[in-house]
Design a protein around this motif. Structure first.
Motif, PDB file in Angstrom:
ATOM      1  N   GLY A   1      -6.905  10.260   8.694  1.00  0.00           N
ATOM      2  CA  GLY A   1      -8.065   9.809   7.929  1.00  0.00           C
ATOM      3  C   GLY A   1      -9.331   9.785   8.766  1.00  0.00           C
ATOM      4  N   PRO A   2     -10.445  10.248   8.196  1.00  0.00           N
ATOM      5  CA  PRO A   2     -11.678  10.259   8.983  1.00  0.00           C
ATOM      6  C   PRO A   2     -12.273   8.871   9.204  1.00  0.00           C
ATOM      7  CG  PRO A   2     -12.074  11.092   6.778  1.00  0.00           C
ATOM      8  CD  PRO A   2     -10.601  10.879   6.899  1.00  0.00           C
ATOM      9  N   SER A   3     -11.993   7.918   8.326  1.00  0.00           N
ATOM     10  CA  SER A   3     -12.560   6.580   8.509  1.00  0.00           C
ATOM     11  C   SER A   3     -11.460   5.531   8.372  1.00  0.00           C
ATOM     12  CB  SER A   3     -13.659   6.320   7.474  1.00  0.00           C
ATOM     13  OG  SER A   3     -13.092   6.216   6.186  1.00  0.00           O
ATOM     14  N   ASN A   4     -11.801   4.338   8.770  1.00  0.00           N
ATOM     15  CA  ASN A   4     -10.832   3.243   8.665  1.00  0.00           C
ATOM     16  C   ASN A   4     -10.525   2.895   7.217  1.00  0.00           C
ATOM     17  OD1 ASN A   4     -10.476   2.960  11.398  1.00  0.00           O
ATOM     18  ND2 ASN A   4     -12.140   1.490  11.614  1.00  0.00           N
ATOM     19  N   ALA A   5     -11.492   3.051   6.336  1.00  0.00           N
ATOM     20  CA  ALA A   5     -11.262   2.771   4.918  1.00  0.00           C
ATOM     21  C   ALA A   5     -10.255   3.756   4.322  1.00  0.00           C
ATOM     22  CB  ALA A   5     -12.572   2.831   4.150  1.00  0.00           C
ATOM     23  N   ASP A   6     -10.340   5.029   4.712  1.00  0.00           N
ATOM     24  CA  ASP A   6      -9.358   6.014   4.247  1.00  0.00           C
ATOM     25  C   ASP A   6      -7.962   5.673   4.745  1.00  0.00           C
ATOM     26  OD1 ASP A   6     -11.275   7.509   2.923  1.00  0.00           O
ATOM     27  OD2 ASP A   6     -11.678   8.757   4.685  1.00  0.00           O
ATOM     28  N   ARG A   7      -7.879   5.227   5.959  1.00  0.00           N
ATOM     29  CA  ARG A   7      -6.583   4.845   6.512  1.00  0.00           C
ATOM     30  C   ARG A   7      -6.015   3.624   5.799  1.00  0.00           C
ATOM     31  NH1 ARG A   7      -9.195   6.521  11.534  1.00  0.00           N
ATOM     32  NH2 ARG A   7      -8.060   8.357  12.275  1.00  0.00           N
ATOM     33  N   ALA A   8      -6.885   2.683   5.431  1.00  0.00           N
ATOM     34  CA  ALA A   8      -6.432   1.480   4.730  1.00  0.00           C
ATOM     35  C   ALA A   8      -5.904   1.823   3.337  1.00  0.00           C
ATOM     36  CB  ALA A   8      -7.578   0.483   4.623  1.00  0.00           C
ATOM     37  N   VAL A   9      -6.596   2.695   2.636  1.00  0.00           N
ATOM     38  CA  VAL A   9      -6.137   3.101   1.307  1.00  0.00           C
ATOM     39  C   VAL A   9      -4.817   3.857   1.408  1.00  0.00           C
ATOM     40  CG1 VAL A   9      -6.687   4.575  -0.669  1.00  0.00           C
ATOM     41  CG2 VAL A   9      -8.433   3.091   0.289  1.00  0.00           C
ATOM     42  N   ALA A  10      -4.686   4.714   2.397  1.00  0.00           N
ATOM     43  CA  ALA A  10      -3.441   5.456   2.590  1.00  0.00           C
ATOM     44  C   ALA A  10      -2.296   4.512   2.956  1.00  0.00           C
ATOM     45  CB  ALA A  10      -3.618   6.519   3.665  1.00  0.00           C
ATOM     46  N   ALA A  11      -2.580   3.489   3.744  1.00  0.00           N
ATOM     47  CA  ALA A  11      -1.539   2.520   4.096  1.00  0.00           C
ATOM     48  C   ALA A  11      -1.074   1.744   2.867  1.00  0.00           C
ATOM     49  CB  ALA A  11      -2.048   1.565   5.169  1.00  0.00           C
ATOM     50  N   ASP A  12      -2.008   1.380   1.983  1.00  0.00           N
ATOM     51  CA  ASP A  12      -1.630   0.708   0.741  1.00  0.00           C
ATOM     52  C   ASP A  12      -0.792   1.625  -0.136  1.00  0.00           C
ATOM     53  OD1 ASP A  12      -2.845  -1.663   1.351  1.00  0.00           O
ATOM     54  OD2 ASP A  12      -4.708  -1.187   0.305  1.00  0.00           O
ATOM     55  N   LEU A  13      -1.185   2.883  -0.236  1.00  0.00           N
ATOM     56  CA  LEU A  13      -0.419   3.838  -1.030  1.00  0.00           C
ATOM     57  C   LEU A  13       0.974   4.028  -0.453  1.00  0.00           C
ATOM     58  CD1 LEU A  13      -0.294   5.902  -3.333  1.00  0.00           C
ATOM     59  CD2 LEU A  13      -1.251   7.567  -1.752  1.00  0.00           C
ATOM     60  N   LEU A  14       1.078   4.089   0.855  1.00  0.00           N
ATOM     61  CA  LEU A  14       2.376   4.234   1.504  1.00  0.00           C
ATOM     62  C   LEU A  14       3.252   3.017   1.235  1.00  0.00           C
ATOM     63  CD1 LEU A  14       4.253   5.807   3.410  1.00  0.00           C
ATOM     64  CD2 LEU A  14       3.137   4.630   5.301  1.00  0.00           C
ATOM     65  N   MET A  15       2.670   1.836   1.342  1.00  0.00           N
ATOM     66  CA  MET A  15       3.442   0.618   1.115  1.00  0.00           C
ATOM     67  C   MET A  15       3.948   0.546  -0.321  1.00  0.00           C
ATOM     68  SD  MET A  15       3.276  -3.056   0.201  1.00  0.00           S
ATOM     69  CE  MET A  15       1.677  -2.905  -0.435  1.00  0.00           C
ATOM     70  N   PHE A  16       3.102   0.866  -1.289  1.00  0.00           N
ATOM     71  CA  PHE A  16       3.535   0.781  -2.680  1.00  0.00           C
ATOM     72  C   PHE A  16       4.481   1.912  -3.060  1.00  0.00           C
ATOM     73  CE2 PHE A  16      -0.214  -2.028  -3.111  1.00  0.00           C
ATOM     74  CZ  PHE A  16       0.468  -3.138  -3.587  1.00  0.00           C
ATOM     75  N   SER A  17       4.374   3.059  -2.416  1.00  0.00           N
ATOM     76  CA  SER A  17       5.347   4.114  -2.695  1.00  0.00           C
ATOM     77  C   SER A  17       6.717   3.758  -2.106  1.00  0.00           C
ATOM     78  CB  SER A  17       4.859   5.462  -2.169  1.00  0.00           C
ATOM     79  OG  SER A  17       4.742   5.445  -0.776  1.00  0.00           O
ATOM     80  N   VAL A  18       6.730   3.098  -0.954  1.00  0.00           N
ATOM     81  CA  VAL A  18       7.997   2.630  -0.392  1.00  0.00           C
ATOM     82  C   VAL A  18       8.598   1.544  -1.290  1.00  0.00           C
ATOM     83  CG1 VAL A  18       9.031   1.397   1.563  1.00  0.00           C
ATOM     84  CG2 VAL A  18       7.492   3.303   1.964  1.00  0.00           C
ATOM     85  N   LEU A  19       7.754   0.675  -1.833  1.00  0.00           N
ATOM     86  CA  LEU A  19       8.254  -0.322  -2.774  1.00  0.00           C
ATOM     87  C   LEU A  19       8.846   0.338  -4.014  1.00  0.00           C
ATOM     88  CD1 LEU A  19       5.543  -3.127  -2.643  1.00  0.00           C
ATOM     89  CD2 LEU A  19       7.885  -3.239  -1.830  1.00  0.00           C
ATOM     90  N   GLY A  20       8.205   1.385  -4.490  1.00  0.00           N
ATOM     91  CA  GLY A  20       8.747   2.121  -5.627  1.00  0.00           C
ATOM     92  C   GLY A  20      10.081   2.765  -5.303  1.00  0.00           C
ATOM     93  N   LEU A  21      10.192   3.303  -4.097  1.00  0.00           N
ATOM     94  CA  LEU A  21      11.466   3.881  -3.669  1.00  0.00           C
ATOM     95  C   LEU A  21      12.574   2.829  -3.621  1.00  0.00           C
ATOM     96  CD1 LEU A  21      10.381   6.305  -0.833  1.00  0.00           C
ATOM     97  CD2 LEU A  21      11.578   6.908  -2.932  1.00  0.00           C
ATOM     98  N   ILE A  22      12.245   1.669  -3.094  1.00  0.00           N
ATOM     99  CA  ILE A  22      13.242   0.606  -3.035  1.00  0.00           C
ATOM    100  C   ILE A  22      13.653   0.191  -4.448  1.00  0.00           C
ATOM    101  CG2 ILE A  22      13.640  -1.801  -2.355  1.00  0.00           C
ATOM    102  CD1 ILE A  22      11.809  -1.258   0.055  1.00  0.00           C
ATOM    103  N   ALA A  23      12.688   0.109  -5.357  1.00  0.00           N
ATOM    104  CA  ALA A  23      13.003  -0.267  -6.733  1.00  0.00           C
ATOM    105  C   ALA A  23      13.895   0.773  -7.399  1.00  0.00           C
ATOM    106  CB  ALA A  23      11.715  -0.445  -7.529  1.00  0.00           C
ATOM    107  N   LEU A  24      13.577   2.047  -7.220  1.00  0.00           N
ATOM    108  CA  LEU A  24      14.389   3.092  -7.844  1.00  0.00           C
ATOM    109  C   LEU A  24      15.794   3.150  -7.255  1.00  0.00           C
ATOM    110  CD1 LEU A  24      11.798   5.958  -8.228  1.00  0.00           C
ATOM    111  CD2 LEU A  24      12.792   4.543 -10.021  1.00  0.00           C
ATOM    112  N   ILE A  25      15.895   2.969  -5.965  1.00  0.00           N
ATOM    113  CA  ILE A  25      17.225   2.953  -5.345  1.00  0.00           C
ATOM    114  C   ILE A  25      18.007   1.729  -5.814  1.00  0.00           C
ATOM    115  CG2 ILE A  25      18.416   2.721  -3.128  1.00  0.00           C
ATOM    116  CD1 ILE A  25      16.181   4.535  -1.975  1.00  0.00           C
ATOM    117  N   GLY A  26      17.317   0.601  -6.016  1.00  0.00           N
ATOM    118  CA  GLY A  26      17.981  -0.589  -6.535  1.00  0.00           C
ATOM    119  C   GLY A  26      18.475  -0.397  -7.962  1.00  0.00           C
TER     120      GLY A  26
END
Length: 85
Positions: free
Chosen positions: A25-50
């Motif tokens: 990411g070119p800026s810290n804000a882009d990295r923060a948004v990507a980190a949130d997206l990563l966290m919620f996609s991992v949560l979705g993966l855990i939910a689907l596996i559950g």
């Protein structure tokens, strides 16, 4: 079951794209948004596996992890704005 498998594959692709964006990411804000997206996609993966495995315990994990993720997103936004409201 095919729908769950397709959703898991899509979420894995989203998690990989978010990881790449978080690292490049070119800026810290882009990295923060990507980190949130990563966290919620991992949560979705855990939910689907559950759902696929039929485990009830994963939903307790999801509840706690989503609360922690929400609070971390708020604190990261506050840090990026340097405390201004």
């Amino acid at each position: 079951m095919i729908g769950l498998d397709v959703a898991i594959v899509v979420l894995v692709a989203v998690a990989l794209a978010a990881t790449i964006r978080m690292l490049q990411g070119p800026s810290n804000a882009d990295r923060a948004v990507a980190a949130d997206l990563l966290m919620f996609s991992v949560l979705g993966l855990i939910a689907l596996i559950g759902v696929r495995s039929g485990s009830i315990a994963t939903f307790d994990l999801l509840l706690i992890a989503s609360l922690v993720g929400f609070l971390s997103a708020l604190s990261l936004a506050r840090a990026l704005t340097r405390g201004r409201r």
